[in-house]
Write a protein that holds these residues in place. Structure first.
Motif, short mmCIF file in Angstrom:
data_model
loop_
_atom_site.label_atom_id
_atom_site.label_comp_id
_atom_site.label_asym_id
_atom_site.label_seq_id
_atom_site.Cartn_x
_atom_site.Cartn_y
_atom_site.Cartn_z
N ARG A 88 0.84 -1.20 0.00
CA ARG A 88 0.00 0.00 0.00
C ARG A 88 0.87 1.26 0.00
NH1 ARG A 88 -3.25 -1.46 3.64
NH2 ARG A 88 -2.11 -0.67 5.42
N ARG A 89 1.93 1.27 0.81
CA ARG A 89 2.83 2.43 0.86
C ARG A 89 3.54 2.62 -0.48
NH1 ARG A 89 4.17 4.55 6.40
NH2 ARG A 89 2.22 4.00 7.38
N ARG A 90 3.97 1.52 -1.08
CA ARG A 90 4.63 1.61 -2.39
C ARG A 90 3.67 2.15 -3.44
NH1 ARG A 90 10.03 1.78 -2.27
NH2 ARG A 90 10.81 0.17 -0.92
N SER A 91 2.44 1.70 -3.38
CA SER A 91 1.44 2.16 -4.33
C SER A 91 1.18 3.66 -4.14
CB SER A 91 0.14 1.37 -4.13
OG SER A 91 -0.87 1.90 -4.93
N GLU A 92 1.09 4.09 -2.88
CA GLU A 92 0.88 5.51 -2.60
C GLU A 92 2.05 6.35 -3.09
OE1 GLU A 92 0.23 5.57 1.61
OE2 GLU A 92 -1.78 4.69 1.43
N GLU A 93 3.28 5.84 -2.88
CA GLU A 93 4.46 6.57 -3.35
C GLU A 93 4.45 6.68 -4.86
OE1 GLU A 93 7.89 4.54 -1.88
OE2 GLU A 93 7.38 4.94 0.21
N HIS A 94 4.10 5.59 -5.52
CA HIS A 94 4.06 5.58 -6.98
C HIS A 94 3.00 6.55 -7.50
CE1 HIS A 94 4.58 4.12 -11.02
NE2 HIS A 94 3.29 3.84 -11.11
N THR A 95 1.84 6.56 -6.86
CA THR A 95 0.76 7.46 -7.25
C THR A 95 1.18 8.91 -7.06
OG1 THR A 95 -0.91 5.82 -6.68
CG2 THR A 95 -1.64 8.10 -6.83
N SER A 96 1.83 9.22 -5.94
CA SER A 96 2.23 10.61 -5.71
C SER A 96 3.33 11.01 -6.70
CB SER A 96 2.69 10.83 -4.27
OG SER A 96 3.85 10.10 -4.00
N GLU A 97 4.20 10.06 -7.08
CA GLU A 97 5.21 10.37 -8.10
C GLU A 97 4.55 10.71 -9.43
OE1 GLU A 97 7.88 7.09 -8.41
OE2 GLU A 97 8.65 7.36 -6.38
N LEU A 98 3.52 9.94 -9.77
CA LEU A 98 2.83 10.18 -11.04
C LEU A 98 2.10 11.51 -11.02
CD1 LEU A 98 1.33 6.66 -11.81
CD2 LEU A 98 3.26 7.78 -12.93
N GLN A 99 1.72 11.99 -9.83
CA GLN A 99 0.99 13.23 -9.74
C GLN A 99 1.89 14.44 -9.51
OE1 GLN A 99 -1.88 12.41 -6.68
NE2 GLN A 99 -3.20 11.26 -8.06
N SER A 100 3.20 14.23 -9.46
CA SER A 100 4.11 15.36 -9.27
C SER A 100 4.00 16.28 -10.49
CB SER A 100 5.55 14.87 -9.10
OG SER A 100 6.05 14.39 -10.33
N PRO A 101 4.25 17.57 -10.32
CA PRO A 101 4.12 18.51 -11.44
C PRO A 101 4.91 18.10 -12.67
CG PRO A 101 4.42 19.70 -9.39
CD PRO A 101 4.61 18.24 -9.08
#
Length: 144
Positions: free
Chosen positions: A119-132
């Motif tokens: 779950r943490r890895r998925s959240e990190e990946h999602t936030s990376e994809l949403q970075s500007p």
């Protein structure tokens, strides 16, 4: 005989604690790989890196520098830390702590460690994809 679903590398140094954990993990679902506590844990984990799903750790048994070296080498895995539940992070934010007097919950804790880690890895990946920067890249790719 079917292959085990979960391979657990144990870095527990206390022989009695290791024996207790081994008793709770005896069946075809798990394969417990006890890494030699006299050897360098970095070398031992690097050698078995591809075959390990979860780490079983003993609170306070490894120096913080060892955990940092594991992180630096990309050996961050789901982990269950056996010891007092204090809220203090031993290895990484997704680890699960289990008091030694509750080892009957070890299987549940292993599942929880896997789930929390993923779950943490998925959240990190999602936030990376949403970075500007990544949003701009995705928009440019969508235009093509």
């Amino acid at each position: 005989m079917p292959e085990p679903a979960l391979t657990i590398a144990s870095l527990i140094r206390d022989a009695r604690l290791q024996e207790s954990c081994s008793r709770w993990l005896q069946d075809e679902r798990c394969q417990l790989v006890v890494l030699d506590p006299a050897r360098d844990p970095l070398v031992e984990l690097e050698r078995s890196r591809d075959g390990v799903d979860v780490l079983l750790l003993e609170q306070g048994a490894l120096a913080p520098a060892v955990y940092q070296a594991l992180t630096d080498q990309g050996l961050v895995l789901p982990a269950v830390v056996i010891g007092q539940v204090s809220g203090q992070v031993e290895f990484h934010e997704a680890e699960v702590h289990l008091p030694p007097d509750q080892l009957e919950q070890l299987r549940y804790s292993l599942d929880a460690a896997l789930s929390r880690f993923l779950r943490r890895r998925s959240e990190e990946h999602t936030s990376e994809l949403q970075s500007p920067c990544n949003l701009v890249c995705r928009l440019l790719l969508e235009k093509k």
